[in-house]
Design an enzyme around this catalytic site. Structure first.
Site, PDB file in Angstrom:
ATOM      1  N   GLN A  36       0.848  -1.192   0.000  1.00  0.00           N
ATOM      2  CA  GLN A  36       0.000   0.000   0.000  1.00  0.00           C
ATOM      3  C   GLN A  36       0.879   1.237   0.000  1.00  0.00           C
ATOM      4  O   GLN A  36       1.611   1.497   0.951  1.00  0.00           O
ATOM      5  CB  GLN A  36      -0.923   0.038   1.217  1.00  0.00           C
ATOM      6  CG  GLN A  36      -1.804   1.283   1.222  1.00  0.00           C
ATOM      7  CD  GLN A  36      -2.759   1.356   2.390  1.00  0.00           C
ATOM      8  OE1 GLN A  36      -3.030   0.357   3.050  1.00  0.00           O
ATOM      9  NE2 GLN A  36      -3.285   2.541   2.655  1.00  0.00           N
TER      10      GLN A  36
ATOM     11  N   HIS B  51      -7.963   0.736   9.812  1.00  0.00           N
ATOM     12  CA  HIS B  51      -7.232   0.075   8.723  1.00  0.00           C
ATOM     13  C   HIS B  51      -7.901  -1.250   8.372  1.00  0.00           C
ATOM     14  O   HIS B  51      -8.411  -1.952   9.246  1.00  0.00           O
ATOM     15  CB  HIS B  51      -5.785  -0.166   9.188  1.00  0.00           C
ATOM     16  CG  HIS B  51      -4.889  -0.719   8.137  1.00  0.00           C
ATOM     17  ND1 HIS B  51      -4.623  -0.059   6.951  1.00  0.00           N
ATOM     18  CD2 HIS B  51      -4.173  -1.885   8.073  1.00  0.00           C
ATOM     19  CE1 HIS B  51      -3.793  -0.794   6.222  1.00  0.00           C
ATOM     20  NE2 HIS B  51      -3.513  -1.898   6.878  1.00  0.00           N
TER      21      HIS B  51
END
Length: 234
Positions: free
Chosen positions: A93, A173
């Site tokens: 990411q 998250h």
């Protein structure tokens, strides 16, 4: 150079944590799989989740306790090593606030043989193009892949409340839990590699994935901001 930022899906309480069915449809996936909320981790509540389940997304808070654990886990695995099958699709990411979309990509990519894609599916093209790439190359490719960014941002605008600011600091998250070749893997683009959580099977996958989710919760018993979503047969 500043990393790119997307609107945070996970900060909008009206948006289903992975963008839900609308997100899958816009990415060109037939609705024979669906995201469903897991309302609790007791057996009777898990029995309400439609089977089979091919992935679980976990939304959790990034706390100081978690970050300490993450560092220790990474050092332990680097020292001891682990078995990760080459067929596991994993990407890093590099886009801020993109963890919901990356979780969804991890869930779909590692179950792509079970999915029915539309001919012009933007996600199908992304997966085909990126299969031979490294996790870092996949992350860079996503930065330039306009069709998925547009879908992500339209999902972030869904719901009754106003979409959050692109600069909003989000401490929630998403990660994906998947079964690849009979092993349960945790896929988190913030980590350097997949985490192998041991053996699983199609029949026991949901229960095995929920056991991993429980460990996240046990590490932060004061926290209430946990949410599990199953990718289930429709």
């Amino acid at each position: 150079m500043e990393p790119p930022r997307w609107l945070p899906l996970e900060a909008n309480p009206d948006v289903s944590p992975a963008g839900g069915l609308g997100f899958l449809k816009q990415l060109g996936i037939h609705p024979d799989w669906q995201f469903v909320d897991v309302y609790g981790m007791e057996p009777e509540l898990l029995s309400m989740v439609p089977r089979p389940v091919c992935a679980v997304l976990l939304l959790f808070p990034i706390t100081e306790k978690y970050e300490i654990f993450r560092t220790e886990e990474e050092e332990r695995i680097k020292a001891k090593g682990q078995d990760v099958k080459s067929s596991v699709y994993f990407m890093k990411q590099t886009i801020n606030n993109a963890c919901g979309t990356i979780g969804l990509i991890h869930a779909i990519a590692n179950n792509r043989e079970k999915m029915n894609f539309e001919t012009n599916s933007s996600l199908k093209k992304f997966l085909e193009d990126s299969l031979s790439m490294t996790p870092e190359e996949r992350a860079k490719y996503l930065e330039t892949y306009e069709a998925i960014r547009v879908t992500h941002e339209s999902s972030a605008h869904e719901g009754q409340t106003e979409a959050p600011s692109i600069d909003e600091k989000v401490d929630l998250h998403f990660i994906a839990l998947v079964n690849v070749g009979g092993h349960l893997y945790e896929l988190d683009g913030r980590k350097p590699f997949p985490i192998n959580h041991g053996l699983t099977s199609d029949d026991s996958f949901l229960e095995d994935a929920i056991e991993v989710c429980k460990k996240f919760m046990e590490r932060d018993p004061e926290e209430l901001r946990f949410n599990a979503i199953a990718l289930s047969a429709a």
